[in-house]
Motif scaffolding. Structure first.
Motif, short mmCIF file in Angstrom:
data_model
loop_
_atom_site.label_atom_id
_atom_site.label_comp_id
_atom_site.label_asym_id
_atom_site.label_seq_id
_atom_site.Cartn_x
_atom_site.Cartn_y
_atom_site.Cartn_z
N THR A 124 -11.92 40.00 30.41
CA THR A 124 -10.55 39.44 30.46
C THR A 124 -10.21 38.66 28.98
O THR A 124 -10.82 38.06 28.53
CB THR A 124 -10.30 38.40 31.37
N VAL A 125 -9.12 39.33 28.46
CA VAL A 125 -8.73 38.94 27.17
C VAL A 125 -7.36 37.97 27.34
O VAL A 125 -6.34 38.57 27.88
CB VAL A 125 -8.44 39.78 26.21
N ASN A 126 -7.54 36.88 26.51
CA ASN A 126 -6.14 36.10 26.48
C ASN A 126 -5.61 35.85 25.23
O ASN A 126 -6.44 35.78 24.14
CB ASN A 126 -6.58 34.58 27.16
N VAL A 127 -4.28 35.90 24.89
CA VAL A 127 -3.82 35.49 23.77
C VAL A 127 -3.05 34.16 24.04
O VAL A 127 -2.37 33.81 24.93
CB VAL A 127 -2.44 36.64 23.32
N ASN A 128 -3.70 33.26 23.12
CA ASN A 128 -3.24 31.82 23.50
C ASN A 128 -2.48 31.36 22.44
O ASN A 128 -2.70 31.59 21.08
CB ASN A 128 -4.70 30.74 23.59
N TRP A 129 -1.53 30.21 22.43
CA TRP A 129 -0.65 29.64 21.66
C TRP A 129 -0.74 28.21 21.56
O TRP A 129 -0.81 27.63 22.74
CB TRP A 129 0.70 30.31 21.82
N GLN A 130 -0.66 27.64 20.53
CA GLN A 130 -0.56 26.12 20.36
C GLN A 130 0.24 25.99 19.23
O GLN A 130 0.41 26.52 18.16
CB GLN A 130 -2.01 25.35 20.02
N SER A 131 1.21 24.70 19.58
CA SER A 131 2.43 24.37 18.58
C SER A 131 1.75 23.89 17.30
O SER A 131 0.48 23.48 17.35
CB SER A 131 3.14 23.31 19.14
N SER A 132 2.32 23.72 16.30
CA SER A 132 1.92 23.16 14.94
C SER A 132 1.56 21.73 15.04
O SER A 132 0.69 20.99 14.61
CB SER A 132 3.01 23.39 13.79
N THR A 133 2.30 20.98 16.09
CA THR A 133 1.82 19.56 16.26
C THR A 133 0.67 19.21 17.19
O THR A 133 0.26 18.32 17.36
CB THR A 133 3.24 18.85 16.68
N GLY A 134 0.40 20.44 17.91
CA GLY A 134 -0.60 20.28 18.79
C GLY A 134 -0.14 19.72 20.25
O GLY A 134 -1.07 19.42 21.14
N ASP A 135 1.24 19.48 20.57
CA ASP A 135 1.74 18.73 21.62
C ASP A 135 2.05 19.87 22.73
O ASP A 135 1.55 19.61 24.11
CB ASP A 135 2.99 18.14 21.26
N SER A 136 2.17 21.12 22.46
CA SER A 136 2.22 22.30 23.45
C SER A 136 1.14 23.40 23.35
O SER A 136 0.94 23.79 22.17
CB SER A 136 3.70 22.83 23.51
N SER A 137 0.77 23.89 24.43
CA SER A 137 0.00 25.03 24.38
C SER A 137 0.08 25.88 25.36
O SER A 137 0.52 25.34 26.75
CB SER A 137 -1.64 24.71 24.07
N ALA A 138 -0.10 27.21 25.56
CA ALA A 138 0.20 28.24 26.63
C ALA A 138 -0.64 29.24 26.37
O ALA A 138 -1.21 29.70 25.17
CB ALA A 138 1.48 28.35 26.76
#
Length: 147
Positions: A124-138
């Motif tokens: 299982t492969v995931n594409v993960n994102w985190q905001s530049s401030t580190g406050d949000s991720s998904a």
């Protein structure tokens, strides 16, 4: 009109102001309850969420050694991978070389990711994102490789 009638007109206690006062108090109470309830239930955090919405396509290739997957951004928001952090991870325990996607990611943009060993079978492969401030991720996308 007599002077006493004029005085009575200005000193008469019958007016609409008590009704208006009650309506205003009820309106203020409802608004305050809604605002406080939103933040108590944690819904206020979602209002500031700037998570991108994007679609990705996964093409697995187990015929090469080491095995690779090409991930293509097929639509949605453009992601600034130079300021935000975009990584590709697996849940099966295999490690990926060059797992960071450090570029602007827009529709049609592709990148190839390679396993350090093994193949993609059932991975299982995931594409993960985190905001530049580190406050949000998904997790923006998830795909399971064919076996």
């Amino acid at each position: 009109m007599k002077l006493t009638d004029l005085k009575q007109l200005f000193t008469d206690d019958r007016a609409v102001s008590p009704v208006i006062g009650v309506i205003l108090m009820v309106a203020i109470t409802v608004i305050l309850a809604a605002v406080i309830g939103t933040f108590v239930l944690g819904l206020g955090d979602d209002l500031q969420d700037d998570q991108p919405t994007a679609s990705f396509d996964f093409e697995y290739d187990n015929s090469t050694t080491p095995a690779n997957v090409t991930i293509t951004h097929t639509g949605g928001d453009t992601i600034d991978g130079t300021s935000d952090t975009v990584t590709v991870t697996t849940t099966g325990g295999n490690d990926i070389d060059n797992s960071d996607w450090s570029a602007e990611i827009s529709a049609g943009t592709s990148k190839e990711f390679t396993l350090t060993s093994g193949n993609w079978s059932g991975e299982t492969v995931n594409v993960n994102w985190q905001s530049s401030t580190g406050d949000s991720s998904a997790t923006l996308a998830t795909s399971t490789a064919p076996e």
